[in-house]
Structures are given as structure tokens and as C-alpha cells.
Design an enzyme around this catalytic site. Sequence first.
Site, PDB file in Angstrom:
ATOM      1  N   GLU A  49       0.258  -9.530   1.885  1.00  0.00           N
ATOM      2  CA  GLU A  49       0.365  -8.621   0.648  1.00  0.00           C
ATOM      3  C   GLU A  49      -0.805  -7.720   0.753  1.00  0.00           C
ATOM      4  O   GLU A  49      -0.855  -6.630   0.373  1.00  0.00           O
ATOM      5  CB  GLU A  49       0.502  -9.401  -0.694  1.00  0.00           C
ATOM      6  CG  GLU A  49       1.848  -9.973  -1.032  1.00  0.00           C
ATOM      7  CD  GLU A  49       2.913  -8.629  -1.009  1.00  0.00           C
ATOM      8  OE1 GLU A  49       2.656  -7.615  -1.413  1.00  0.00           O
ATOM      9  OE2 GLU A  49       4.023  -8.996  -0.587  1.00  0.00           O
ATOM     10  N   TYR A 134      -0.360  -6.325  -9.118  1.00  0.00           N
ATOM     11  CA  TYR A 134       0.496  -6.311  -8.198  1.00  0.00           C
ATOM     12  C   TYR A 134       0.769  -7.280  -7.243  1.00  0.00           C
ATOM     13  O   TYR A 134       1.561  -8.026  -7.027  1.00  0.00           O
ATOM     14  CB  TYR A 134       0.361  -4.745  -7.514  1.00  0.00           C
ATOM     15  CG  TYR A 134       1.292  -4.888  -6.160  1.00  0.00           C
ATOM     16  CD1 TYR A 134       2.794  -4.629  -6.302  1.00  0.00           C
ATOM     17  CD2 TYR A 134       0.841  -5.146  -4.956  1.00  0.00           C
ATOM     18  CE1 TYR A 134       3.458  -4.985  -5.330  1.00  0.00           C
ATOM     19  CE2 TYR A 134       1.731  -5.620  -3.901  1.00  0.00           C
ATOM     20  CZ  TYR A 134       3.156  -5.254  -4.195  1.00  0.00           C
ATOM     21  OH  TYR A 134       3.926  -5.321  -2.991  1.00  0.00           O
ATOM     22  N   ASP A 152       5.523  -1.548  -8.277  1.00  0.00           N
ATOM     23  CA  ASP A 152       4.683  -0.762  -7.338  1.00  0.00           C
ATOM     24  C   ASP A 152       4.922   0.640  -7.234  1.00  0.00           C
ATOM     25  O   ASP A 152       6.001   0.910  -8.135  1.00  0.00           O
ATOM     26  CB  ASP A 152       4.569  -1.428  -5.850  1.00  0.00           C
ATOM     27  CG  ASP A 152       5.791  -1.435  -5.345  1.00  0.00           C
ATOM     28  OD1 ASP A 152       6.907  -1.100  -5.635  1.00  0.00           O
ATOM     29  OD2 ASP A 152       5.706  -1.886  -4.031  1.00  0.00           O
TER      30      ASP A 152
END
Length: 308
Positions: A49, A134, A152
Site C-alpha cells: 500500500e 487511506y 481514494d
Amino acid sequence: MSTSEPSADGSLPEDTEAVRRALVAWYEADHRAYPWRETTDPYAIWVSEVMSQQTQLDRVVRAFEGFVERWPDVEALAAADRSEVVGFWSSHSLGYNNRARYLHEAAGQVVEEFDGSFPETPAELQELQGVGPYTANAVASFAFNNGDAVVDTNVKRVLYRAFSVPDDDTAFEEAAEALMPDGESRVWNNAVMELGGVACEKTPACDTAECPWREWCDAYATGDFSAPDVPTQSAFEGSRRQFRGRVVRVLGEYDSLPLSELGPRIRVDYTPDGEHGREWLSDLLSDLADDGLVALDTDGETTARLRQ
DNA sequence: TTCCGGCGAT
DNA sequence: ATCGCCGGAA
């Protein structure tokens, strides 16, 4: 619940269940295979990520595999020299070098503050350096199936187009949360982001990607595929960012360098007393030192190296 | 030019 | 609260 507030999910289709089923079925029938989709290891998912925050997914794969091979778990990463991690980041063109430092820093946090096992809630995950809303939701979702709806820029674009959700962060969050089936954050967030990534990109591919939401989609009905505004960025060529990156990459190749040798490797027009000389370089280096990426040795002629 | 989320300055 | 910076391939 106040009745006077405009409800962001007022514009969502009535048959929410049908919308959900259609997307999940579409995702499960076919989707891109990425290595981090084959694991629920929070360490691997977190690394992927952070890499994906700035680099297109197809380019992340190689770096990701090299990274987890070199540092297979959070203990290994915490024990690494920071200079090794930053050097890896730079040599794999992963962008913003501060993120490499955040990774190293957060690995230490997991070991020291969480007994070596990752926190499982978005709120706790956000305590980790470099992990914001996020990334916290993504890790909680994909590792623990325990996240909220991820928002996002892909998700915003999908919601804006399909259901005319206004370009407003709160509205996006409420709409995303209203759509997500309870307790299914893993498959749901994967599916929504897949939709934004292959069917509803900047240039939409509704029919070729067989978008499962065509029957409900406002943009598909009207032909208006405009998307939320994204702020533009100043040019990279010749920018401070470019020279920062160059410094880190060069220092990754040397143990340490005196400024007089570093300068010419950073820019061909380097002249110690010129406009882009010692003073310019020192400014750049002191920012990198403040960021924890570079160590300066001022005993005698100043030398620079990546911070351990 | 476009892409991206977190952070630090304001 | 809001906004500019940060990397570098495509």
C-alpha cells in the site's frame, strides 16, 4: 439523525443490494492478480500500500517482490539500516524517499509499541508513521477484513460519475460507507478499486470492461464522464524535487561524499561559488537531514551520507 | 502534463 | 481547516 442535513447517499440507487451484488460478482469473476492480493499478511499488505501510494501498480510488483524477499517481516525491516531501505527505494524508482523512512520508522513502532504484531483497526493503524486514513483502511480491510470504506481518488471518480456524489470529501465518505456491505471490507474495497482501475479510469471503458454498474450509472446515461478536479503540480524537470532525488540516489551508491564531490554529480553546472553551488547544495542537504534521510559530518570539510 | 496520500507549514 | 511539497516513469 437530523432531517435538515443534505444526505450524501440520497442519490444512491434504491436497490443498494443489487448494486452491491453486481459489483462483487463482477470482481470475483475476473480481476488483476497482484501478489499482495494472494496474502493476508498485514506486513506485506502495508508495504504494497505504501508503494502504491505513488507508483502505478504494474511498476510496484517487481519492487514489492524484491522488498519482501529482502525484508520478509516487520522484525527484519525494523532491524535494517535505514540507509539500506532508502537506497532500495531510490534504486527502484519508488519516488518520495520520505516514505522509505516512514516504513522503517513504523516497523520500529510495530516491534516496540505493538509487540511485533500489527494493530487491526484503522484508528490504531493510523498511529504508525506514514499511515493516514487511506492506508489504515486499506490494511485493515485487506489484512483483517476489518476496515471502513476506502476513499481514494479512484473511488471518488467512480462515485462522482456513477451516482453524482458532489465533489466534497465528506460526501464521498458518506456515500462510500453507505454502499459498503457490513463486514465485507476486504472484497468490497478490492472490488471498488478494481472498478476505478480498469473500467472507470480517466478514460472510461464501460462496455469493454463490462462495467457492472451501467444500468445505474448517471455518467453512462448522460455521456458526461467528467471527474473531480485534481490539482496540477509544477514541472518536475529542473525542480528541487528532482535534485533531492538525485542526491539520495547518488549517496545510495557511496559510503559518504564530500560536498565538493557530491555537487558536480548532482548538477553539471555546479560551481562552488556559483548560483547553484555550495550554499544551494547545503540548503538542499539540510532539508534532507531534517527529514532524517541524510547525515552530515561537519568535522573538517562537510561530507554527506545516507543516514543509518 | 498526469498520477498519488501523508505530512508539515500556515 | 486548507494547501503545497514530495519522486520519477509514462
